[in-house]
Design a protein around this motif. Sequence first.
Motif, short mmCIF file in Angstrom:
data_model
loop_
_atom_site.label_atom_id
_atom_site.label_comp_id
_atom_site.label_asym_id
_atom_site.label_seq_id
_atom_site.Cartn_x
_atom_site.Cartn_y
_atom_site.Cartn_z
N ARG A 45 39.49 35.19 -37.66
CA ARG A 45 39.74 35.02 -36.23
C ARG A 45 40.66 36.11 -35.70
O ARG A 45 40.55 36.51 -34.54
CB ARG A 45 40.36 33.65 -35.97
CG ARG A 45 39.34 32.54 -36.03
CD ARG A 45 39.99 31.21 -35.78
NE ARG A 45 39.00 30.22 -35.37
CZ ARG A 45 39.31 28.96 -35.07
NH1 ARG A 45 40.56 28.56 -35.13
NH2 ARG A 45 38.37 28.13 -34.71
N THR A 48 38.52 39.38 -35.42
CA THR A 48 37.57 39.39 -34.32
C THR A 48 38.26 39.31 -32.97
O THR A 48 37.61 39.17 -31.93
CB THR A 48 36.61 38.19 -34.42
OG1 THR A 48 37.38 36.99 -34.56
CG2 THR A 48 35.69 38.32 -35.61
N CYS A 49 39.60 39.36 -32.97
CA CYS A 49 40.40 39.31 -31.75
C CYS A 49 40.29 37.95 -31.04
O CYS A 49 40.46 37.87 -29.83
CB CYS A 49 40.02 40.41 -30.77
SG CYS A 49 40.25 42.03 -31.47
N TYR A 50 39.98 36.92 -31.80
CA TYR A 50 39.99 35.59 -31.20
C TYR A 50 41.42 35.16 -30.94
O TYR A 50 41.72 34.52 -29.96
CB TYR A 50 39.29 34.60 -32.12
CG TYR A 50 39.30 33.17 -31.62
CD1 TYR A 50 38.52 32.80 -30.54
CD2 TYR A 50 40.11 32.21 -32.23
CE1 TYR A 50 38.54 31.51 -30.06
CE2 TYR A 50 40.12 30.91 -31.76
CZ TYR A 50 39.34 30.56 -30.67
OH TYR A 50 39.37 29.27 -30.20
N ARG A 73 35.67 44.13 -29.77
CA ARG A 73 34.69 43.09 -29.45
C ARG A 73 33.31 43.69 -29.15
O ARG A 73 32.30 43.03 -29.29
CB ARG A 73 35.20 42.23 -28.30
CG ARG A 73 36.34 41.30 -28.75
CD ARG A 73 36.84 40.43 -27.64
NE ARG A 73 37.78 41.14 -26.77
CZ ARG A 73 37.84 40.97 -25.46
NH1 ARG A 73 37.02 40.15 -24.86
NH2 ARG A 73 38.73 41.64 -24.75
N TYR A 78 30.16 38.27 -34.75
CA TYR A 78 30.94 37.26 -35.45
C TYR A 78 30.18 35.95 -35.50
O TYR A 78 29.68 35.47 -34.49
CB TYR A 78 32.27 37.09 -34.70
CG TYR A 78 33.19 35.99 -35.20
CD1 TYR A 78 33.34 35.73 -36.56
CD2 TYR A 78 33.92 35.22 -34.30
CE1 TYR A 78 34.21 34.74 -37.01
CE2 TYR A 78 34.79 34.23 -34.73
CZ TYR A 78 34.92 33.99 -36.09
OH TYR A 78 35.78 33.01 -36.51
N PRO A 80 31.21 32.36 -36.38
CA PRO A 80 32.31 31.46 -36.76
C PRO A 80 31.83 30.38 -37.72
O PRO A 80 30.63 30.19 -37.91
CB PRO A 80 32.75 30.85 -35.43
CG PRO A 80 32.18 31.71 -34.37
CD PRO A 80 30.93 32.28 -34.94
N PRO A 84 28.62 28.87 -32.85
CA PRO A 84 28.90 28.57 -31.44
C PRO A 84 27.62 28.50 -30.63
O PRO A 84 27.23 29.47 -30.00
CB PRO A 84 29.76 29.75 -31.00
CG PRO A 84 29.29 30.87 -31.87
CD PRO A 84 28.83 30.28 -33.16
N GLN A 145 22.62 35.62 -33.40
CA GLN A 145 23.57 35.90 -32.32
C GLN A 145 24.56 36.98 -32.71
O GLN A 145 24.88 37.87 -31.94
CB GLN A 145 24.27 34.57 -31.95
CG GLN A 145 25.55 34.66 -31.16
CD GLN A 145 26.75 34.92 -32.03
OE1 GLN A 145 27.46 35.90 -31.84
NE2 GLN A 145 26.98 34.08 -33.01
#
Lengths: 312, 260
Positions: A45, A48-50, A73, A78, A80, A84, A145
């Motif tokens: 996370r 991925t810059c979450y 990004r 990514y 998760p 998602p 995705q």
Amino acid sequence: MIDVKGLTRYYGEKRAISDVTFHVNKGEILGLLGPNAAGKTTTMRILTCYMPPTSGSAKVGGYDIFDESLEIRKITGYLPENPPLYTDMTVDDYLTFVSKIKGVEKKRIKSEVDTVVEKASIGDVRDRIIGKLSKGFKQRVGLAQSLINNPQIVILDEPTVGLDPKQIIEIRQLIKNLKGDHTVILSSHILPEIEQTCERVVIINEGKVVAEDTVENLTNRLRGVQRITLLIEGNEDSIKQALQPISDIQKLDFAAKKDDLIREVVVESEKDIRKDLAKAVVNNGLGLLELSTERFTLEEIFLHLTTKEEVA
Amino acid sequence: MRATLAIFQKEFKSFFYSPIAYVILALFTALTGVFFYLYLSSFVEASFMDTIRAQQYGMAPQKFNVNLMLIRPYFWNIALISLFTLPTITMRLYSEEKRLGTVELLYTTPITPTQIVLGKFLAGVAFYVVLLIPTMFFQSLLFIYGDPEFLPVLSGYIGLFFLGSAFISVGLFISTTTENQIIAAIGGFGLSLLLWVVGWGANFASSTIKSVLGYISIINHFEDFAQGVVDTSHIAYYLLFCFIGLYFSLKMVESVKWRA
Ligand SMILES: Nc1ncnc2c1ncn2[C@@H]1O[C@H](COP(=O)(O)OP(=O)(O)O)[C@@H](O)[C@H]1O
Ligand SMILES: [Mg+2]
């Protein structure tokens, strides 16, 4: 391609990862291996810059996670841990939406969706509602995705969790196909998975990196003295003579005689001398029938690393 | 811009994926329809009685103003029904992303929080406009069978548009704070109601507080629109209101991001 330096992340009082450092080379598949709650998801996370780390730094594709998150990004896909997915949408609508928010040009969207649909082998379910798909297909839609807009870097968080064995094999094959075109980080708590799909592995336990190496070296590092068993055509004396010059041999034994001409030889050494042995045998005109190494499996290493002390 | 549009389209379409949207649409239409019928029949009855009375006493019948007696109270009525309805539209706007875990997708793609918030807000407003369409049909009956003034009707809809947008910005903000849609709906309704009634308390307060509370009150600014007056100061109020609502939503979206 990815450089991680001293990442530490707290959730309130709790420290999830601590001083995590490793790097990923361009085009390789790196395995992030660790038991549950080791800090794999947290690390991913952050990359991925979450969310940001509490301290430490990382560069992804040359961009800094703090200052250039937008650039990261753009070049990162990514998946998760929980895919998602908008469960009300059809697969096609979903992938089209993701293409739009990833900034794929309007006229390229359709071909982009076609491409990832093919890569993830979900052509048959394109028009289905995502919520009605099986877990395996949902995971593939999630994977599709993550591949939209052909990202340089793909980060996959436990992509095979909860799938049945057949689905697992298929997903692994899809991931292997990414090699070369993409730089991949794949997390898992299942060793064979990492062994089968990755060249290099970072082992993480209780928020700390306990080992980083190629799968091969890791096994070597741990096995200490390595036992090599050879099946050689020739008599004892000539075999002894042939192997004499190899100084790294610590112990040489002749196992029970198979028949008059074939001997089983057991050699022990700290170094990997398989090549030397093979060359010596062949150069002395003897026949090398078999050569096998007794090695620790990654499973044993993993247990060793995560339950005992760190590797020096 | 394209990303905002993508969020807008996705959000607007997804209203219609769930049966809730149709239930809301049906309920809103039924309620506004029933009230329209009630207002209309009492108006017809009143003017009919007057005509009879005028005949009995040999006087000229007085002219009843349909704008004053029907259209104006009807706009108030729609405003009130909107107060109850809009939280059910806004509740899912952001909560749903949290529940599904799709925030993890949004935050790791190049889309920005501003684009997310704006796209969702506009989708909510667009759905509200769809809700209002049946009431336009009802009112058009008045134009077919009578001749009301048109401009007050137009200004009433402009007022509803701004009032609804303000409610939606409140609801969106509440929706960013929770992944529970029920809480989002109740919270959105509660806060909207509070902003509606805040003017009432003004009567008991000192004159400065009174004027401040009166200004804050979301409904005080609606009055003029319903009466056929489009005043830019009221438009400015609603724009500011939406801006503040969206600003807080944005801050929530950004901060949740950093809290994980
Ligand atoms: N949002 C969170 N709030 C509090 N603690 C968390 C949160 N996410 C993870 N943790 C904790 O941080 C540690 C690492 O979790 P995680 O990164 O999810 O591990 P893994 O993915 O390897 O299972 C765990 O002890 C977990 O309980
Ligand atoms: Mg995890």
